[in-house]
Write a protein that holds these residues in place. Structure first.
Motif, PDB file in Angstrom:
ATOM      1  N   ALA A 134      -6.370 -28.074  52.219  1.00 14.45           N
ATOM      2  CA  ALA A 134      -5.589 -28.823  51.233  1.00 14.45           C
ATOM      3  C   ALA A 134      -5.347 -30.253  51.715  1.00 14.45           C
ATOM      4  N   LEU A 135      -5.039 -30.411  52.988  1.00 14.17           N
ATOM      5  CA  LEU A 135      -4.829 -31.754  53.540  1.00 14.17           C
ATOM      6  C   LEU A 135      -6.097 -32.596  53.457  1.00 14.17           C
ATOM      7  N   MET A 136      -7.218 -32.005  53.788  1.00 13.27           N
ATOM      8  CA  MET A 136      -8.488 -32.740  53.743  1.00 13.27           C
ATOM      9  C   MET A 136      -8.868 -33.123  52.310  1.00 13.27           C
ATOM     10  N   GLU A 137      -8.633 -32.205  51.374  1.00 16.20           N
ATOM     11  CA  GLU A 137      -8.950 -32.506  49.973  1.00 16.20           C
ATOM     12  C   GLU A 137      -8.038 -33.592  49.443  1.00 16.20           C
ATOM     13  N   ALA A 138      -6.752 -33.566  49.790  1.00 20.70           N
ATOM     14  CA  ALA A 138      -5.823 -34.613  49.357  1.00 20.70           C
ATOM     15  C   ALA A 138      -6.242 -35.959  49.932  1.00 20.70           C
ATOM     16  N   LYS A 139      -6.657 -35.972  51.170  1.00 22.26           N
ATOM     17  CA  LYS A 139      -7.098 -37.212  51.826  1.00 22.26           C
ATOM     18  C   LYS A 139      -8.356 -37.732  51.139  1.00 22.26           C
ATOM     19  N   ALA A 140      -9.296 -36.846  50.821  1.00 26.07           N
ATOM     20  CA  ALA A 140     -10.526 -37.233  50.149  1.00 26.07           C
ATOM     21  C   ALA A 140     -10.233 -37.781  48.741  1.00 26.07           C
ATOM     22  N   ASP A 141      -9.285 -37.151  48.026  1.00 25.94           N
ATOM     23  CA  ASP A 141      -8.902 -37.632  46.706  1.00 25.94           C
ATOM     24  C   ASP A 141      -8.287 -39.013  46.789  1.00 25.94           C
ATOM     25  N   GLY A 142      -7.464 -39.230  47.800  1.00 23.50           N
ATOM     26  CA  GLY A 142      -6.842 -40.548  47.999  1.00 23.50           C
ATOM     27  C   GLY A 142      -7.874 -41.637  48.267  1.00 23.50           C
TER      28      GLY A 142
END
Length: 166
Positions: free
Chosen positions: A154-162
């Motif tokens: 979830a952290l990696m996906e949020a970072k990628a979305d940002g």
């Protein structure tokens, strides 16, 4: 010893297998003895306690030799891939996560520790190397306080979305 193995490369491949088997037993023995290893963020220190020993260094030297020895590479590279798959299965069983994320996290930890073991061999200031191991563990703790892979995804996906939006 070579009369037990067809070639020097076959002997080196068996060294890699033997060291891996011993390392897996050592991880489990350390986990049982110390309780360390139940959280993902324990693993940099646990890996350091095993991979920085002479057998771990020998495997690194064998792996590096595969660059210039095709016969050795033919035997050792698939074995290293098998070793990684076995370790990956254990890691996923303990900490969850899909295969891609688990492999990424495992490689980050294992190869960071292996690289630091090389630095420790050739550079002074062992305490600073050990601090780097502790820092890697703390970074893992910050990334995944509960020690499970699902939160990391979830952290990696949020970072990628940002990054995609920025």
């Amino acid at each position: 010893m070579l009369h037990h193995f067809a070639t020097r490369a076959a002997l080196m491949a068996q060294v890699v297998r033997h060291v891996f088997d011993n390392e897996m037993a050592e991880y489990e023995a350390t986990r049982v003895r110390t309780g360390m290893g139940d959280n993902l963020f324990d693993w940099p220190s646990l890996l350091w306690s095993v991979l920085s020993r002479p057998p771990g260094m020998a495997v690194l030297e064998i792996l590096q030799a595969t660059r210039s020895d095709p016969e050795l590479a033919e035997l050792v590279v698939p074995m290293q891939e098998e070793v990684e798959q076995s370790a990956l299965a254990v890691m996923r069983g303990a900490f969850g996560g899909d295969e891609t994320l688990a492999r990424t996290v495992m490689r980050l930890m294992v190869w960071s520790v292996r690289g630091l073991s090389i630095a420790d061999r050739y550079l002074p200031h062992r305490a600073e190397t050990e601090h780097a191991i502790l820092l890697l563990g703390e970074m893992m703790r910050l990334a995944v306080p509960d020690g499970r892979m699902e939160k990391m995804r979830a952290l990696m996906e949020a970072k990628a979305d940002g990054k995609a939006k920025g």
